[in-house]
Structures are given as C-alpha cells and as structure tokens.
Design an enzyme around this catalytic site. Structure first.
Site, PDB file in Angstrom:
ATOM      1  N   LYS A 206       0.851  -1.189   0.000  1.00  0.00           N
ATOM      2  CA  LYS A 206       0.000   0.000   0.000  1.00  0.00           C
ATOM      3  C   LYS A 206       0.885   1.237   0.000  1.00  0.00           C
ATOM      4  O   LYS A 206       1.708   1.422   0.896  1.00  0.00           O
ATOM      5  CB  LYS A 206      -0.905  -0.007   1.231  1.00  0.00           C
ATOM      6  N   LYS A 260      -2.210  -1.535  -3.744  1.00  0.00           N
ATOM      7  CA  LYS A 260      -3.079  -0.357  -3.669  1.00  0.00           C
ATOM      8  C   LYS A 260      -2.257   0.901  -3.784  1.00  0.00           C
ATOM      9  O   LYS A 260      -1.240   0.975  -3.091  1.00  0.00           O
ATOM     10  CB  LYS A 260      -3.804  -0.404  -2.322  1.00  0.00           C
TER      11      LYS A 260
HETATM   12  C1  PBG Z   1      -7.313   3.821   5.628  1.00  0.00           C
HETATM   13  C2  PBG Z   1      -7.664   3.462   4.238  1.00  0.00           C
HETATM   14  C3  PBG Z   1      -7.499   4.317   3.150  1.00  0.00           C
HETATM   15  C4  PBG Z   1      -8.064   3.682   2.063  1.00  0.00           C
HETATM   16  C5  PBG Z   1      -8.553   2.437   2.498  1.00  0.00           C
HETATM   17  N1  PBG Z   1      -8.286   2.319   3.856  1.00  0.00           N
HETATM   18  C6  PBG Z   1      -6.967   5.687   3.076  1.00  0.00           C
HETATM   19  C7  PBG Z   1      -5.621   6.004   3.563  1.00  0.00           C
HETATM   20  O1  PBG Z   1      -4.771   5.126   3.736  1.00  0.00           O
HETATM   21  O2  PBG Z   1      -5.385   7.173   3.806  1.00  0.00           O
HETATM   22  C8  PBG Z   1      -8.146   4.295   0.701  1.00  0.00           C
HETATM   23  C9  PBG Z   1      -9.198   3.793  -0.204  1.00  0.00           C
HETATM   24  C10 PBG Z   1      -9.534   4.690  -1.326  1.00  0.00           C
HETATM   25  O3  PBG Z   1      -8.917   5.759  -1.563  1.00  0.00           O
HETATM   26  O4  PBG Z   1     -10.490   4.342  -2.029  1.00  0.00           O
HETATM   27  N2  PBG Z   1      -6.635   2.997   6.386  1.00  0.00           N
END
Ligand code: PBG
Length: 336
Positions: A206, A260
């Site tokens: 991520k 991601k």
């Molecule tokens: C938070 C989380 C995020 C997303 C999923 N879980 C945002 C972040 O890490 O700031 C992002 C999902 C998206 O942008 O659709 N833990």
C-alpha cells in the site's frame, strides 16, 4: 494513392496478427482473460442513523449509507453476483479520540453494519477494514505521540478492533495500516479466540498516495489529517520494497494480499502475482474512481468503456479480484 507501389509482404509469412482480431467472435475465442461480477468487491461507507444517505462530493454516484440502507445495498450487490463487500465506517466526531478507542467498541458502527448485513444477506462475504484513521481524532492510521506514529501500541488496538469485528460477523479482516507485525498479531489473537476460520486480506503493498483524497472525505479523516502517511505507507518510487512487504505479510499468515492503488501500480500487481502463490487483489481507489467518473461525466472520455477497460487491465496484470467503487455499475454493464 492508386499508383503508389504495393509492398511485397512476403516477409510477413504466416504472421498476420490481425487474423485473431478480425471479428467479434474471433476476439471472444482468443480472449486471454475474463471479467465477471465475481471479480469485484464493493467498498461501502457506513454512517449513523436510519434511512440516511449522504453525498460524497468528490465521488459522484457513491453515497454513505446508514446500516439499514447498507443492508439493502448488500442485497443488490448479492443479486448482481458480487461476492463480497468491504465496509468502512464514518465514525461521528464525538466518538473519535486520540486513542481511536471506538475501533474496539463491540457496538461501533462497523460492528452494527457487520451484524445487520450478515444476518440479512448471509450469502455475501464481509470484509472489515482495520485501521485507526476511521476512529481516531487525527486521521492517522496509527496512534500518534509527539508527532510519531507508534507501531507496537497501534497493533494492540488493531488486534482488539479485529476481534470485535470477527465477533460481529466479519469473514475477512483487512488491515490497511501498514504497521509492522500487524498480520501476525491479528492471526495469533483470532486463532486464540476461536476465529480460525476468519481470513486475513492484507493491504501489503500500500503506497503513500495522492489518490486516496476522496476516500478521506468519505470517512471523514481527511480534514483531520496533519502531515502525511509516508513513515508507514510505501514510497511510490519503490518496487522491491513492496515485494518485501508482501513476503512478510504472507509469512505472518495473510491468506490474500493486496496492491493499492491500482492503475498506477499495475507493475506491482504483476510482480506480486509472479512472485507469490496466494490470491492477489488490487484496490482501484477513490481517486481513480473519481478520475474516470468525472472525465466520463464531462464527456472527455466514454466513462463506461473506460471503467470496463480499467477493470480488465487489473485482470490482465494478474489480479484475482478488484476492490472497486464501480462494482455495481460494472456488474450491470457486464449483463448481470
Ligand atoms: C485507511 C484506508 C485508506 C483507504 C482504504 N483504507 C486511506 C488512507 O490510507 O489514507 C483508501 C481507499 C480509497 O482511496 O479508495 N486505512
């Protein structure tokens, strides 16, 4: 043009590649990948209240839903052939604090949604996101002390959060925080509590990404967030580091891993798929949805065609499935 010399195409031999593209049925016949509603996981934003839905400005077409409406939406998703939902709560401001303790309240919004959907739509899989940004007052995924994100203390809170979610009916726990060691800790405590059957989908590769903007509006963490998430989410310049994260999560017990965001990281989807033998998922995140959706609405691109093309690209890159806000639209476009 008629008197231009005609090339002797002998060098082509039998290699006329266009034969395999010459008609729709031929293209169907040789198509290498498939896209069906079974490939989609629908993310859903949950709010407090009854019969409530609120607009997310930056995500036209997506609404936050109260638990009763989320149950209805879950039924629609199941009817469209979508196998699983990923739930995200928008915790009311008065329940947020620096500890993110609402994360492990067994009656929090997430748990209420899990129970209600599990009860009314038992045939759909429920994925519970675990991270503190959806519960804390400062928008970070971890506990913060003097501007530092605390790793090990965060994990204790996450373990407790995962346990209340499992108890409420989560089938898959999905830690999205990028702390070190969280997968192992969650696996250990789920097993100790008798939840051996609950799976873990780790947000493994991520990245610290600008594409999460609309999501942060949706869950109400964006306006709270000071600074960035670069001390825990991955540097977008790195690829090998992402593979190390995936390897470690699998080692700690992740059943499935995730890359991601999606489209800017297709190289990672392919590398992870080629390097490991576990199902790889990819998250087409909120900013990607917004780009395609808004450009389609503006007439700059054919939004529906771009949606399907983007989803197919994930399959081509090797993803087993895609978390996408387009899940319902795409399932319908595919004729479900
Ligand atoms: C938070 C989380 C995020 C997303 C999923 N879980 C945002 C972040 O890490 O700031 C992002 C999902 C998206 O942008 O659709 N833990």
């Amino acid at each position: 043009m008629s008197n231009w010399p005609k090339y002797d195409m002998e060098f082509l031999g039998g290699r006329r590649q266009r034969r395999l593209r010459s008609s729709a049925w031929m293209r169907d016949l040789v198509r290498e990948t498939t896209l069906t509603p079974k490939d989609f996981i629908l993310p859903m934003f949950i709010i407090d209240g009854q019969n409530e839905k609120t607009q997310i400005k930056t995500m036209p077409g997506i609404e936050r839903l109260s638990v009763d409406l989320a149950v209805k939406a879950a039924k629609e998703a199941a009817a469209a052939g979508i196998p699983a939902l990923a739930l995200f709560p928008n915790t009311p401001a008065e329940l947020r604090n620096a500890d993110g303790s609402e994360a492990y309240n067994p009656d929090n919004l997430m748990c209420r949604a899990l129970r209600a959907i599990k009860n009314a739509v038992p045939e759909i899989g429920l994925i519970a996101d675990v991270a503190l940004d959806e519960y804390s007052s400062d928008g970070q995924d971890g506990l913060v002390r003097d501007g530092e994100i605390l790793n090990d203390e965060t994990i204790s809170a996450m373990v407790h959060s995962a346990l209340v979610q499992a108890k409420a009916g989560a089938d898959i726990i999905a830690p999205s925080d990028m702390m070190d060691g969280r997968v192992g800790a969650i696996r250990q405590e789920l097993d100790a509590a008798g939840y051996e059957q609950v799976a873990i989908m780790a947000y493994s590769a991520k990245y610290a990404s600008a594409f999460y903007g609309p999501f942060r509006e949706a869950v109400g963490s964006g306006s709270r967030l000071l600074g960035d998430k670069k001390t825990y989410q991955l540097d977008f310049a790195n690829s090998d580091e992402g593979l190390r994260e995936v390897a470690q999560d699998i080692d700690e017990g992740a059943d499935m891993v995730m890359v991601k965001p999606g489209m800017p990281y297709l190289d990672m989807v392919r590398r992870v798929r080629d390097s490991f033998n576990v199902p790889v998922f990819v998250y087409q995140v909120s900013g990607e949805y917004a780009m395609i959706r808004l450009a389609g609405d503006a007439g700059a691109i054919d939004g529906k065609a771009a949606m399907l093309e983007s989803l197919w690209a994930f399959k081509r890159a090797g993803a087993k499935g895609v978390l996408t806000y387009f899940a319902l639209d795409a399932a319908r476009a595919l004729g479900a």
